[in-house]
Design a protein around this motif. Structure first.
Motif, PDB file in Angstrom:
ATOM      1  N   GLY A   1       0.576  -1.108   0.253  1.00  0.00           N
ATOM      2  CA  GLY A   1      -0.539   0.079  -0.052  1.00  0.00           C
ATOM      3  C   GLY A   1       0.986   1.152  -0.033  1.00  0.00           C
ATOM      4  O   GLY A   1       0.514   2.430   0.592  1.00  0.00           O
ATOM      5  N   PHE A   2       2.071   1.390  -0.115  1.00  0.00           N
ATOM      6  CA  PHE A   2       2.997   2.416  -0.028  1.00  0.00           C
ATOM      7  C   PHE A   2       3.113   2.992  -1.526  1.00  0.00           C
ATOM      8  O   PHE A   2       2.493   4.657  -1.488  1.00  0.00           O
ATOM      9  CB  PHE A   2       3.930   2.547  -0.065  1.00  0.00           C
ATOM     10  N   VAL A   3       2.573   2.548  -2.417  1.00  0.00           N
ATOM     11  CA  VAL A   3       2.363   3.762  -3.261  1.00  0.00           C
ATOM     12  C   VAL A   3       1.310   4.277  -3.612  1.00  0.00           C
ATOM     13  O   VAL A   3       1.291   5.595  -4.165  1.00  0.00           O
ATOM     14  CB  VAL A   3       1.646   2.377  -4.788  1.00  0.00           C
ATOM     15  N   PHE A   4      -0.157   4.263  -2.722  1.00  0.00           N
ATOM     16  CA  PHE A   4      -1.133   4.763  -2.437  1.00  0.00           C
ATOM     17  C   PHE A   4      -1.530   5.805  -1.312  1.00  0.00           C
ATOM     18  O   PHE A   4      -1.061   6.979  -1.626  1.00  0.00           O
ATOM     19  CB  PHE A   4      -2.170   4.190  -1.860  1.00  0.00           C
ATOM     20  N   LEU A   5       0.256   5.975  -0.179  1.00  0.00           N
ATOM     21  CA  LEU A   5       0.275   6.770   0.614  1.00  0.00           C
ATOM     22  C   LEU A   5       1.185   7.689   0.207  1.00  0.00           C
ATOM     23  O   LEU A   5       1.640   8.942  -0.402  1.00  0.00           O
ATOM     24  CB  LEU A   5       1.570   5.987   1.223  1.00  0.00           C
ATOM     25  N   LEU A   6       2.280   6.992  -1.564  1.00  0.00           N
ATOM     26  CA  LEU A   6       3.216   7.624  -1.879  1.00  0.00           C
ATOM     27  C   LEU A   6       1.907   9.152  -2.947  1.00  0.00           C
ATOM     28  O   LEU A   6       2.132  10.244  -3.156  1.00  0.00           O
ATOM     29  CB  LEU A   6       4.010   7.631  -2.369  1.00  0.00           C
ATOM     30  N   ALA A   7       1.230   8.526  -3.461  1.00  0.00           N
ATOM     31  CA  ALA A   7       0.146   9.878  -4.474  1.00  0.00           C
ATOM     32  C   ALA A   7      -0.696  10.418  -3.399  1.00  0.00           C
ATOM     33  O   ALA A   7      -0.655  11.583  -4.084  1.00  0.00           O
ATOM     34  CB  ALA A   7      -0.319   8.584  -5.219  1.00  0.00           C
TER      35      ALA A   7
END
Length: 475
Positions: A420-426
């Motif tokens: 889920g890190f990519v969603f936090l980055l976005a």
């Protein structure tokens, strides 16, 4: 034969045919890679326990699943990188050239490219050819332009027809809504279609739909550019590309200092928001296939359909806010905050219920796009609308491809410890368009939102700082 000034049917069928296979692309590549890496058939099931079974089997081996995830994300990365440059160049030249050569060329050529790509996908699936041939097919189709070229031509087509700014905003929002509704129907049926008939029939159905669209665009759609403005010269010849690039330059050179600054800031809002939003949602399907969700094709279809309802809710939001006189900058702000909230929830979604719930806050996700397009359209003279939308389509296509490549790389690197890190980055990157939006509100709110902007001047008193065709500032 009487021709029509309706581009919406083209957009609607294009959305349906594209989203009929779009959810299948990653699933098809994922299944083929699964077979190659595990030497076993893909485990079909009717529940979400596919990767929660016996850890000694291929279906329950976390390291195998993570490797398939990594390879699938890298496949997307290679495909995007190889098709980016030709698609961007074609978008830039064709949509700008449409000010002289007509809008239909920007609609017809991308349809031809999409039909070629779908046909190649059908061939690879039917004969079980090497999946990396799909990357070559993606490159060839990009030579005809892509989604950016198609939408840039459609929005320029609408700008030609709509002189009233409210009508222009609503009709552009209506196009976005059309995309959402038809893509939602297609996405909802994709899972059942796949389970009942496999991959080949959806690809064939999509190719047939695209053939119908192409026939409509060629024989029924009327051209809006009847006469070339004298200041733009005549189309055709060796100087066509040079003229198209000159029109792209004049979008910025023709605007006065303050208008140019506001235009650049609005473009920065547009591109930075596109980067964070598209980059985040592009990884949703792989995230759903991964542990602990392990969604089947049916659930993926439901999820994709629910995601596309944001087009409808965004259209309702734009219509309501416009009717109530809400400032356009505020409408854009609400859309960005809506996306940010949804991305944060996606990052922590570990169950099916939470995955569906995380899409709810994003009900205004599409709102910023038509509003920003309409705001920028009013800053630019009517004779340069094609050049403007060429610029926007170029930036949007570039941003989409870069975002997909960047987030695919990030997902491949982080999937083992935090998918889920990519969603936090976005979500974090959504702060960038908010900062640019704040700059617009401080520097040029009257230009961008019509709150007390300069009055139109007469032709004798016009200056570079004023609008070239004496139109009022954005309202």
């Amino acid at each position: 034969m009487r021709r029509l000034y309706l581009v919406e049917p083209v957009v609607a069928l294009y959305a349906f045919s594209s989203f009929l296979i779009y959810p299948l692309v990653q699933q098809y590549v994922y299944r083929r890679l699964w077979v190659q890496l595990t030497n076993s058939s893909y485990p079909a099931s009717t529940n979400t326990s596919r990767c929660a079974g016996n850890s000694s089997g291929a279906g329950g081996n976390s390291s195998i699943i993570q490797e398939v995830q990594r390879q699938a994300s890298l496949f997307s990365l290679y495909s995007e990188l190889l098709s980016t440059i030709p698609s961007l160049m074609v978008t830039l030249v064709l949509v700008a050239y449409s000010d002289r050569g007509g809008r239909k060329v920007t609609i017809v050529l991308p349809l031809v490219g999409t039909l070629l790509y779908t046909s190649a996908f059908l061939t690879v699936s039917f004969f079980e050819l090497n999946i990396y041939l799909l990357i070559a097919a993606s490159f060839v189709s990009s030579l005809f332009g892509g989604l950016g070229t198609f939408l840039g031509g459609c929005f320029a087509y609408i700008a030609d027809l709509c002189k009233d700014e409210r009508q222009k905003t609503l009709r552009m929002a209506g196009v976005d809504m059309m995309i959402g509704l038809l893509s939602g129907v297609a996405a909802l049926s994709t899972g059942y279609f796949l389970r009942a008939a496999g991959f080949n029939w959806p690809f064939l159905t999509s190719a047939l739909c695209q053939s119908l669209i192409l026939l409509y665009a060629v024989f029924l759609l009327e051209e809006t550019v009847k006469e070339v403005p004298p200041e733009l010269g005549t189309p055709g010849g060796a100087g066509a590309v040079k003229q198209a690039l000159l029109g792209f330059y004049q979008v910025f050179a023709g605007a006065g200092g303050r208008r140019r600054t506001v235009l650049v800031l609005l473009m920065l809002v547009f591109t930075s928001f596109t980067f964070s939003y598209v980059g985040g949602v592009s990884m949703v399907t792989l995230y759903e296939l991964n542990e602990p969700l392990c969604w089947t094709e049916i659930l993926i279809g439901y999820g994709a359909a629910l995601s596309t309802t944001v087009f409808l809710t965004s259209f309702v939001g734009v219509s309501a806010f416009t009717y109530c006189g809400v400032p356009q900058l505020v409408i854009v702000l609400l859309g960005i905050l809506s996306v940010t909230a949804g991305l944060v929830l996606l990052a922590f979604a570990r169950t099916t219920v939470l995955m569906f719930t995380a899409r709810v806050p994003m009900f205004l996700a599409i709102v910023p796009f038509p509003v920003l397009r309409s705001m920028m359209s009013k800053i630019i003279p009517e004779s340069q609308q094609g050049a403007l939308f060429a610029c926007l389509s170029f930036l949007e296509s570039l941003t989409n491809n870069v975002a997909a490549a960047v987030f695919s790389s990030v997902y491949a690197a982080t999937v083992s410890w935090n998918p889920g890190f990519v969603f936090l980055l976005a979500a974090g990157l959504s702060g960038v368009p908010l900062s640019f939006l704040g700059a617009v509100s401080l520097y040029g709110v009257d230009v961008a939102d019509g709150d007390g902007g300069a009055e139109p001047v007469s032709s004798e008193e016009g200056s570079p700082e004023e609008n070239d065709d004496n139109r009022p500032l954005l309202s």
